[in-house]
Design an enzyme around this catalytic site. Structure first.
Site, PDB file in Angstrom:
ATOM      1  N   SER A 182       0.942  -1.370   0.050  1.00 38.78           N
ATOM      2  CA  SER A 182       0.110  -0.041   0.196  1.00 38.78           C
ATOM      3  C   SER A 182       0.830   1.284  -0.151  1.00 38.78           C
ATOM      4  O   SER A 182       0.354   2.318  -0.531  1.00 38.78           O
ATOM      5  CB  SER A 182      -0.959   0.141   1.188  1.00 38.78           C
ATOM      6  OG  SER A 182      -0.335  -0.167   2.230  1.00 38.78           O
TER       7      SER A 182
ATOM      8  N   HIS B 263      -0.994   5.982   6.578  1.00 42.38           N
ATOM      9  CA  HIS B 263      -0.484   5.641   5.332  1.00 42.38           C
ATOM     10  C   HIS B 263       0.105   7.075   4.751  1.00 42.38           C
ATOM     11  O   HIS B 263      -0.559   8.145   5.186  1.00 42.38           O
ATOM     12  CB  HIS B 263      -1.429   4.936   4.292  1.00 42.38           C
ATOM     13  CG  HIS B 263      -1.607   3.454   4.506  1.00 42.38           C
ATOM     14  ND1 HIS B 263      -2.127   2.815   5.581  1.00 42.38           N
ATOM     15  CD2 HIS B 263      -0.896   2.519   3.686  1.00 42.38           C
ATOM     16  CE1 HIS B 263      -2.051   1.706   5.428  1.00 42.38           C
ATOM     17  NE2 HIS B 263      -1.356   1.295   4.312  1.00 42.38           N
TER      18      HIS B 263
END
Length: 293
Positions: free
Chosen positions: A45, A273
């Site tokens: 990711s 993230h």
């Protein structure tokens, strides 16, 4: 440090210096006459840019890949032909096995004439990231942010798994990439810092970690990045160090300065993230490390 922007990263000029650095023929009109660089992006990711919009229309929905991830930015700066198979949640096992039905193993994208390969990987192996964040976050809430309950309970458990399982898996993966694409320059990126070096006042509301567990998680991430660095050195790959570049851009920083979004009150639809600025920073640091700037 001046924070890079996607526009700044895309503006990286690689017409002669970058092409030569990757071992291709360069000349007065190399940028116009040479075949586009054949570039394959692999990884999880952090490579896919999961959580950043807009989504890549050519990607499987479950991969949550954005068209603003660092591979797209780097490919644009190089005018490269990009094959992006990055996918949120990927582990090293998904290089050779399908992650989801209909999603081919990532290594299927590697060809004998591939010239550049980039990746981030390892954070999902043994569920290192999610297990440590959830465990330490839960412990932090129960302790009211005091002490080091996560460190006290888990000690070296996470680091031991990185050493015994993740590190050899990364090294084996890099060797396989070299075997499949022997002409390729291979670059594995470290993960940008998620937490600061020590507890920061006011961050607990965004990152509910106990004071003593903030450096504990930082040390775990340093150990994971160290595993990638060692694996790169032992396989002839290039390690892209995100440590200094991402310092002062961790999830505790205010919006506009941070590269990593926090657990709570962030802007990404996937927390913990990189945001768009973080992906741009990863692209810029990769270009700098590969002498493409």
């Amino acid at each position: 440090m001046r924070m890079p922007t996607p526009h700044r990263t895309v503006a990286v000029v690689a017409a002669v210096t970058g092409v030569a650095a990757l071992g291709l023929a360069a000349g007065p009109a190399a940028a116009d006459t040479a075949e586009p660089l054949r570039y394959v992006a692999l990884g999880d990711s952090y490579s896919a840019g999961s959580g950043v919009l807009p989504l890549d229309p050519g990607a499987p929905l479950l991969c949550a890949r954005t068209s603003r991830n660092y591979p797209h930015l780097l490919a644009a700066s190089l005018r490269a032909k990009l094959t992006d198979v990055t996918c949120g949640g990927a582990q090293t096992t998904h290089f050779t096995t399908a992650q989801y039905p209909g999603v081919a193993p990532q290594f299927d994208a590697l060809k004998s004439d591939t010239q550049l390969v980039t990746l981030t990987i390892g954070g999902n192996d043994n569920n290192t990231f999610i297990s440590s964040i959830l465990a330490c976050g839960s412990a932090g809430i129960l302790s009211g942010g005091k002490g080091s309950p996560c460190k006290d309970r888990y000690g070296d458990t996470f680091k031991d798994e990185v050493e015994s399982k993740t590190y050899p898996a990364i090294k084996a993966s890099l060797n396989q990439i070299k075997n499949r694409s022997p002409k390729a320059k291979v670059a594995i990126l470290g993960y940008p810092w998620i937490t600061p070096a020590k507890s920061v006042p006011g961050c607990f509301l965004k990152m509910p970690l106990a004071e003593g567990d903030v450096p504990y998680l930082r040390d775990l991430q340093a150990h994971l990045n160290g595993a990638a660095r060692r694996a790169a050195a032992e396989t002839g790959a290039t390690y892209v160090d995100m440590g200094a570049a991402s310092d002062a851009h961790d999830a505790c920083r205010p919006a506009g300065q941070r590269w990593i979004e926090p657990v709570l009150f962030g802007t990404n639809f996937v927390p913990v993230h990189p945001n768009a600025a973080g992906e741009a920073g990863m692209a810029e640091q990769t270009a700098r490390t590969l002498n493409l700037t």
